[in-house]
Motif scaffolding. Structure first.
Motif, PDB file in Angstrom:
ATOM      1  N   ALA A 209     -41.413 -17.225 -15.986  1.00 19.81           N
ATOM      2  CA  ALA A 209     -40.376 -17.204 -15.525  1.00 19.81           C
ATOM      3  C   ALA A 209     -39.371 -16.715 -16.542  1.00 19.81           C
ATOM      4  O   ALA A 209     -38.145 -15.733 -16.394  1.00 19.81           O
ATOM      5  N   MET A 210     -39.327 -17.518 -17.656  1.00 20.79           N
ATOM      6  CA  MET A 210     -38.377 -17.427 -18.752  1.00 20.79           C
ATOM      7  C   MET A 210     -38.531 -15.880 -19.426  1.00 20.79           C
ATOM      8  O   MET A 210     -37.659 -15.377 -19.766  1.00 20.79           O
ATOM      9  N   SER A 211     -39.712 -15.477 -19.429  1.00 21.19           N
ATOM     10  CA  SER A 211     -39.906 -14.175 -20.266  1.00 21.19           C
ATOM     11  C   SER A 211     -40.107 -13.112 -19.285  1.00 21.19           C
ATOM     12  O   SER A 211     -40.586 -11.754 -19.784  1.00 21.19           O
ATOM     13  N   LEU A 212     -39.681 -13.048 -17.849  1.00 21.98           N
ATOM     14  CA  LEU A 212     -39.860 -12.075 -16.921  1.00 21.98           C
ATOM     15  C   LEU A 212     -39.411 -10.674 -17.532  1.00 21.98           C
ATOM     16  O   LEU A 212     -40.087  -9.805 -17.375  1.00 21.98           O
ATOM     17  N   PHE A 213     -37.956 -10.772 -18.016  1.00 21.27           N
ATOM     18  CA  PHE A 213     -37.478  -9.511 -18.273  1.00 21.27           C
ATOM     19  C   PHE A 213     -37.101  -9.398 -19.875  1.00 21.27           C
ATOM     20  O   PHE A 213     -36.309  -8.756 -20.200  1.00 21.27           O
ATOM     21  N   GLU A 214     -37.823  -9.990 -20.847  1.00 22.43           N
ATOM     22  CA  GLU A 214     -37.773  -9.854 -22.132  1.00 22.43           C
ATOM     23  C   GLU A 214     -38.427  -8.726 -22.702  1.00 22.43           C
ATOM     24  O   GLU A 214     -39.335  -8.299 -22.326  1.00 22.43           O
TER      25      GLU A 214
END
Length: 159
Positions: free
Chosen positions: A154-159
């Protein structure tokens, strides 16, 4: 002593067995894997069940496709828990799924999703954890790992 016996209806089911083995290894659960066909080698199936009983088996996992009678045949010869894993061999695995879940009264087979040997192993571990605190703790840690992975995704979804 073998805790889990994994029976494959065919050598072609080995990829599903690999998923199962990976999880059982993670939880340090002893297992045996072999091939035995409910239709082509019925005597071998019953001999393997008898041998497993002598080795104090806790759970059977039966992987089968097409008519998928292997889990039901195993269940007919034991009172130990039997987990069926349907294989996507034809009809997108629905034929196997229905063959496994439609057992007659008194001869149950637990069934996981099509091709989900990993879930069969987790269910086997959960069954054995009923009276094994160490295994219960390992399962709790595993669930925590799964939860943490989702949080990281969830935290890296759009990184």
């Amino acid at each position: 002593m073998t805790d889990v016996v994994i029976l494959l209806g065919s050598k072609s089911d080995r990829e599903i067995a690999r998923k199962t083995i990976k999880i059982l290894d993670k939880f340090d659960i002893d297992y045996k894997v072999t091939v035995a066909s409910a239709h082509r080698t019925p005597k071998r199936v019953t001999e393997l069940i008898e041998e497993a009983h002598k080795n104090d088996v806790k759970v059977f996992i039966a992987v089968a496709g097409l008519a998928a009678h292997l889990p039901g045949v195993v269940a007919a010869h034991t009172i130990k828990p039997v987990i069926g894993v349907p294989v996507n061999a034809q009809l997108e695995g629905n034929d196997s799924l229905l063959s496994i879940v439609q057992m007659p009264p008194g001869v149950p087979v637990a069934c996981v999703g099509i091709g989900r040997g990993d879930n069969a192993a987790i269910l086997a571990a959960q069954i054995m954890a009923v009276d094994n605190k160490e295994l219960e703790l390992k399962l709790q840690d595993y669930r925590k790992e799964l939860s943490e992975k989702v949080e990281m995704d969830a935290m890296s979804l759009f990184e």
